[in-house]
Design an enzyme around this catalytic site. Structure first.
Site, PDB file in Angstrom:
ATOM      1  N   GLY A 201      84.003 -51.845 -33.583  1.00 25.94           N
ATOM      2  CA  GLY A 201      83.013 -52.719 -34.206  1.00 25.94           C
ATOM      3  C   GLY A 201      82.496 -52.176 -35.522  1.00 25.94           C
ATOM      4  O   GLY A 201      82.304 -52.924 -36.494  1.00 25.94           O
TER       5      GLY A 201
ATOM      6  N   ALA B  54      78.491 -50.681 -32.823  1.00 22.05           N
ATOM      7  CA  ALA B  54      78.913 -50.158 -34.131  1.00 22.05           C
ATOM      8  C   ALA B  54      79.703 -48.884 -33.900  1.00 22.05           C
ATOM      9  O   ALA B  54      79.500 -47.868 -34.549  1.00 22.05           O
ATOM     10  CB  ALA B  54      77.708 -49.892 -35.028  1.00 22.05           C
ATOM     11  N   GLY B  55      80.606 -48.957 -32.923  1.00 24.66           N
ATOM     12  CA  GLY B  55      81.427 -47.806 -32.592  1.00 24.66           C
ATOM     13  C   GLY B  55      82.712 -47.783 -33.396  1.00 24.66           C
ATOM     14  O   GLY B  55      82.770 -48.277 -34.522  1.00 24.66           O
TER      15      GLY B  55
ATOM     16  N   LYS C 266      99.974 -57.822 -26.588  1.00 24.51           N
ATOM     17  CA  LYS C 266      99.226 -56.577 -26.742  1.00 24.51           C
ATOM     18  C   LYS C 266      98.884 -55.990 -25.376  1.00 24.51           C
ATOM     19  O   LYS C 266      98.920 -54.770 -25.182  1.00 24.51           O
ATOM     20  CB  LYS C 266      97.935 -56.798 -27.542  1.00 24.51           C
TER      21      LYS C 266
ATOM     22  N   GLU D 292      89.359 -47.954 -18.614  1.00 30.87           N
ATOM     23  CA  GLU D 292      89.542 -49.394 -18.417  1.00 30.87           C
ATOM     24  C   GLU D 292      90.651 -49.678 -17.404  1.00 30.87           C
ATOM     25  O   GLU D 292      91.309 -50.713 -17.453  1.00 30.87           O
ATOM     26  CB  GLU D 292      89.867 -50.053 -19.751  1.00 30.87           C
TER      27      GLU D 292
END
Length: 310
Positions: free
Chosen positions: A15, A11-12, A188, A271
């Site tokens: 999300g 829930a960041g 993307k 990443e």
């Protein structure tokens, strides 16, 4: 219409935003979070402050291993370096007809998810949203862009994807189905690898980089290297993807930073392996010379090595 049960992993900033918009619409949404975030949500609710409309909701929350039952769709919105942990945490919730919808940057995660859960359970997805969490756990979303795109990797308009399309429609975010989702994901990937690479190398927002001496040449060369590698992998990209990517970078706001750059500023993991590293490794296998990609990936590895050493 039959209700679709949606599990949002995390829930960041991502999300929390898209899951919140679905919950705001009235969909059956549950968030799988860690204990600290669970406590925060129980105390304050899921709070979103957005130029597209503010809201505070009290969502259903579970931690991994709680309330085990299958979901119709599992939306994975974590960082790529958390993917290994996510695989274990969602496994109890994957049923025979579950769709797994990843919104991660890059492309490597698709095969990872397919190997673990089966080819048919994974659909394609991507998102564009500039959002972050503040110190209190509020999702802050400041830019007009809040797009989520999904679709069958085969491009087919299956019964399940049309059902999901109906459930995702009518939210206060730009959520749409694509029948060319693989191409969209590669486009993307090229864009985000360019943006994150140059901003993390230069330690600056995109505006000053574009305007500096040789800035446009650097962007053009870097995009060319990335596209050469992606084409060697038979990626289904547009013929003019170089122009499309450069135009998109040049249209970004002057002060726009990449999430990778912001992570570096906070001393967090990046990443790099999932984005630049995946292409650098492919370039080595194909014997393609990528001097700018090598320098940018090397810069990120220096940062990560320094971070790991404290």
């Amino acid at each position: 219409m039959e209700t679709i049960k949606i599990l949002v992993v995390g829930a960041g900033a991502v999300g929390g935003y898209f899951g919140g918009r679905l919950l705001e619409k009235g969909e059956d949404v549950t968030f799988q979070v860690r204990e600290k975030r669970k406590q925060q949500l129980e105390e304050r609710g899921l709070k979103v402050e957005s130029i597209n409309g503010n809201f505070t909701l009290r969502p259903k929350i579970i931690v991994a291993g709680e309330s085990v039952e299958p979901y119709d769709v599992i939306l994975v919105s974590t960082k790529a370096y958390h993917l290994d942990g996510v695989l274990d945490s969602i496994e109890p919730y994957v049923g025979d007809s579950t769709m797994i919808l990843p919104l991660l940057n890059g492309i490597a995660h698709v095969e990872v998810l397919q190997k673990r859960f089966g080819i048919d359970r994974v659909i394609g997805g991507l998102c564009f949203v500039e959002s972050t969490l503040d110190v209190n756990g509020t999702v802050i979303q400041k830019s007009p862009s809040h797009d989520l795109v999904f679709g069958e990797l085969s491009g087919e308009q299956t019964e399940r994807i049309l059902k999901l399309d109906e459930a995702f429609s009518g939210t206060k975010a730009n959520i749409r189905r694509s029948d060319t989702i693989v191409r969209d994901m590669w486009h993307k990937y090229i864009f985000i690898t360019t943006m994150s690479g140059v901003t993390s190398l230069m330690r600056a927002p995109i505006g000053p980089i574009r305007e500096t001496v040789g800035g446009q040449d650097t962007l053009t060369q870097f995009i060319s290297e990335i596209v050469q590698v992606t084409r060697s992998l038979a990626a289904p990209v547009a013929e003019n993807i170089e122009t499309i990517t450069l135009d998109r970078v040049n249209q970004l706001g002057y002060e726009m930073k990449s999430s990778m750059q912001r992570d570096m500023e906070k001393g967090l993991p990046t990443e790099a392996d999932h984005l630049q590293g995946y292409l650098f490794e492919a370039a080595g296998q194909k014997r393609i010379k990528v001097p700018l990609l090598q320098m940018i990936y090397g810069n990120l590895k220096v940062y990560e090595n320094s971070r790991n050493q404290g």
